[in-house]
Design an enzyme around this catalytic site. Structure first.
Site, PDB file in Angstrom:
ATOM      1  N   ASP A  70       3.764  15.378  13.010  1.00 41.04           N
ATOM      2  CA  ASP A  70       2.861  14.003  12.601  1.00 41.04           C
ATOM      3  C   ASP A  70       4.436  13.876  11.497  1.00 41.04           C
ATOM      4  O   ASP A  70       4.467  14.888  10.870  1.00 41.04           O
ATOM      5  CB  ASP A  70       1.661  13.744  12.239  1.00 41.04           C
ATOM      6  N   ASP A  76       0.545   3.204   3.025  1.00 45.56           N
ATOM      7  CA  ASP A  76      -0.029   1.835   3.492  1.00 45.56           C
ATOM      8  C   ASP A  76       0.026   1.955   5.066  1.00 45.56           C
ATOM      9  O   ASP A  76      -0.654   1.090   6.058  1.00 45.56           O
ATOM     10  CB  ASP A  76       0.271   0.930   2.846  1.00 45.56           C
ATOM     11  N   GLU A  99      -1.699  -7.002   7.655  1.00 48.16           N
ATOM     12  CA  GLU A  99      -0.680  -7.824   6.513  1.00 48.16           C
ATOM     13  C   GLU A  99       0.052  -6.557   6.430  1.00 48.16           C
ATOM     14  O   GLU A  99       0.909  -6.993   6.744  1.00 48.16           O
ATOM     15  CB  GLU A  99      -1.977  -7.632   4.616  1.00 48.16           C
ATOM     16  N   GLU A 100      -0.149  -5.573   7.696  1.00 44.38           N
ATOM     17  CA  GLU A 100       0.759  -4.490   7.982  1.00 44.38           C
ATOM     18  C   GLU A 100       1.690  -5.054   9.626  1.00 44.38           C
ATOM     19  O   GLU A 100       2.446  -3.954   9.482  1.00 44.38           O
ATOM     20  CB  GLU A 100       0.460  -2.970   8.620  1.00 44.38           C
ATOM     21  N   ASP A 118      -6.482  -5.601   5.210  1.00 48.14           N
ATOM     22  CA  ASP A 118      -5.529  -5.015   4.354  1.00 48.14           C
ATOM     23  C   ASP A 118      -5.664  -3.557   3.784  1.00 48.14           C
ATOM     24  O   ASP A 118      -7.139  -3.092   3.714  1.00 48.14           O
ATOM     25  CB  ASP A 118      -5.030  -5.743   2.602  1.00 48.14           C
ATOM     26  N   LEU A 120      -4.643  -0.999   3.121  1.00 51.86           N
ATOM     27  CA  LEU A 120      -4.486  -0.694   1.776  1.00 51.86           C
ATOM     28  C   LEU A 120      -3.409  -1.602   0.564  1.00 51.86           C
ATOM     29  O   LEU A 120      -1.653  -1.853   0.958  1.00 51.86           O
ATOM     30  CB  LEU A 120      -2.907   0.939   1.402  1.00 51.86           C
ATOM     31  N   ASP A 121      -3.978  -2.128  -0.126  1.00 53.46           N
ATOM     32  CA  ASP A 121      -3.587  -2.759  -1.354  1.00 53.46           C
ATOM     33  C   ASP A 121      -3.400  -2.647  -2.374  1.00 53.46           C
ATOM     34  O   ASP A 121      -4.057  -1.782  -2.149  1.00 53.46           O
ATOM     35  CB  ASP A 121      -4.117  -4.081  -1.337  1.00 53.46           C
ATOM     36  N   GLU A 277      -6.537 -10.908   2.504  1.00 53.72           N
ATOM     37  CA  GLU A 277      -7.098 -10.500   0.869  1.00 53.72           C
ATOM     38  C   GLU A 277      -8.715 -11.427   0.224  1.00 53.72           C
ATOM     39  O   GLU A 277      -9.246 -10.446  -0.230  1.00 53.72           O
ATOM     40  CB  GLU A 277      -5.142 -10.584  -0.033  1.00 53.72           C
TER      41      GLU A 277
HETATM   42  P1  AHM Z   1       0.168  -6.204  -2.274  1.00 55.56           P
HETATM   43  O1  AHM Z   1      -0.214  -6.868  -0.763  1.00 55.56           O
HETATM   44  O2  AHM Z   1       1.838  -5.990  -1.559  1.00 55.56           O
HETATM   45  O3  AHM Z   1      -0.232  -4.624  -2.311  1.00 55.56           O
HETATM   46  O4  AHM Z   1       0.136  -7.173  -2.933  1.00 55.56           O
HETATM   47  C1  AHM Z   1      -0.794  -7.737  -3.027  1.00 55.56           C
HETATM   48  C2  AHM Z   1      -0.579  -6.755  -5.042  1.00 55.56           C
HETATM   49  C3  AHM Z   1      -2.618  -7.067  -5.656  1.00 55.56           C
HETATM   50  O5  AHM Z   1      -3.148  -6.223  -5.067  1.00 55.56           O
HETATM   51  C4  AHM Z   1      -2.400  -7.552  -6.921  1.00 55.56           C
HETATM   52  O6  AHM Z   1      -3.300  -8.093  -7.236  1.00 55.56           O
HETATM   53  C5  AHM Z   1      -0.790  -8.193  -7.141  1.00 55.56           C
HETATM   54  O7  AHM Z   1      -0.426  -8.190  -5.939  1.00 55.56           O
HETATM   55  C6  AHM Z   1      -0.222  -7.487  -7.982  1.00 55.56           C
HETATM   56  O8  AHM Z   1       1.349  -8.316  -8.026  1.00 55.56           O
HETATM   57  P2  AHM Z   1       2.037  -8.696  -9.445  1.00 55.56           P
HETATM   58  O9  AHM Z   1       2.770  -7.158  -9.629  1.00 55.56           O
HETATM   59  O10 AHM Z   1       2.676 -10.424  -8.856  1.00 55.56           O
HETATM   60  O11 AHM Z   1       1.139  -9.403 -10.804  1.00 55.56           O
HETATM   61 MG    MG Z   2      -2.151  -6.638  -0.209  1.00 59.27          MG
END
Ligand code: AHM
Ligand code: MG
Length: 327
Positions: A70, A76, A99-100, A118, A120-121, A277
């Site tokens: 792989d 993410d 989200e991806e 989402d 991996l947030d 989210e």
């Molecule tokens: P992502 O989906 O790109 O990971 O962004 C979401 C994240 C949240 O987990 C977090 O609370 C926020 O973005 C933080 O954003 P910032 O760096 O602008 O404070």
């Molecule tokens: Mg996110």
């Protein structure tokens, strides 16, 4: 405690818990139960990969090929693949929005459910060994199974969720979810490969003393938000901001607090996505006795227009969100 909210003692395995609570669902045919199991299974695979994240640089970086043949993927992207595969194999979901991914993904056309995820947030925390999370929402499709997916299957209001939750990859891994009968939290036991009920019927304190907001953007907040942040400081509240929504939300759920991602001068609608989210966490918050708002309106009542729509987000202890709204 309401009898119907919790039917299993602390320490029950997730599978057993899901099974014994199955008759809570409006359409108790077992498919939603299976869907939750699929999500839990995928999260175990993702958890394993998250735990090995630091080793990727040692064993081969992005773009290289691992021993299984792989190609090494960003975590993410990998998480997206893991959840998609699990849901595809499970067969209960007809479509997945993530989200991806730019657009929705067809899964099993006979499936009754639509999933928003989402995978991996907290992207900025992935590479630095700080807690990250998965967020998911489950909707019942509106069109008949077997028919082509319609826009109204995908773009449903948060209030139509039949289940939602998150997985927190933290100092331990937890799965927290609701099916509209309270919120229950399960902690992962890695040597047994199983989630166990550790936080039954979670309730967020009505008041709290923690505010979580990226104050670096203070100058570009709307005046009301500036005033509320100043109010929190005048009250000597504690500022806590991990920058991982799931982790910030989870801490505030346990201790009482408010998480804020407001509109900014740069992002007129804030940064966070309604479908992947905010809706899920709003459902969990309300089920735990808390509140979620965009500053004016209940998050769960927002009519989504597009898949990747953003919204300002105020979530947590009810009295704190009420207070923030009053500014
Ligand atoms: P992502 O989906 O790109 O990971 O962004 C979401 C994240 C949240 O987990 C977090 O609370 C926020 O973005 C933080 O954003 P910032 O760096 O602008 O404070
Ligand atoms: Mg996110």
């Amino acid at each position: 405690m309401e009898q119907s909210r919790i039917a299993q003692p602390i320490g029950s395995a997730l599978d057993r818990f899901i099974k014994s609570n199955q008759d809570h669902f409006a359409y108790a045919s077992g498919e939603l139960s299976q869907l939750l199991r699929d999500i839990a299974l995928a999260s175990k695979v993702v958890n394993r990969e998250v735990n090995k994240a630091g080793l990727i640089d040692i064993m081969g970086g992005m773009g290289s090929v691992n021993t299984g043949g792989d190609e090494q993927q960003k975590l993410d992207v990998l998480a997206n693949i893991r959840f998609t595969r699990a849901l595809q194999k499970g067969g209960e979901a007809c479509a997945l929005i993530s989200e991806e991914s730019e657009t929705f993904m067809d899964l099993n056309n006979d499936g009754k459910y639509v999933i928003a995820i989402d995978p991996l947030d907290g992207s900025s925390n992935i590479d630095v060994n700080v807690s990250i999370g998965t967020i998911f929402s489950v909707y019942r499709r509106k069109s008949k199974p077997g028919m082509p997916i319609q826009p109204e299957d995908i773009l449903q209001k948060g209030s139509e969720q039949v289940a939602a939750g998150y997985i927190l990859y933290g100092s331990s891994t937890m799965l927290v979810y609701t099916t509209g009968h309270g919120v229950n939290g399960f902690t992962y036991e890695p040597t047994l490969g199983e989630y166990f009920l550790s936080h039954p019927d979670m309730q967020i304190p009505g008041d709290g003393k923690i505010f979580s907001v990226n104050e670096g953007s203070y100058n570009s907040f709307p005046d009301g938000v500036k005033q509320y942040v100043q109010y929190c400081k005048d009250k000597n509240y504690t500022g806590r901001y991990i920058g991982s929504l799931v982790a910030d939300f989870h801490r505030n759920l346990l201790k009482g607090g408010i998480y804020i991602y407001p509109a900014t001068a740069k992002d007129k609608h804030g940064k966070l996505r309604l479908m992947y989210e905010c809706n899920a966490l709003a459902f969990v918050a309300e089920q735990a006795g808390g509140k979620a708002s965009d500053g004016k309106q209940r998050i769960l009542d927002i009519e989504p227009k597009t898949l990747h729509q953003r919204t300002p987000f105020f979530v947590g202890s009810k009295n704190m969100v009420d207070k923030a709204e009053s500014f």
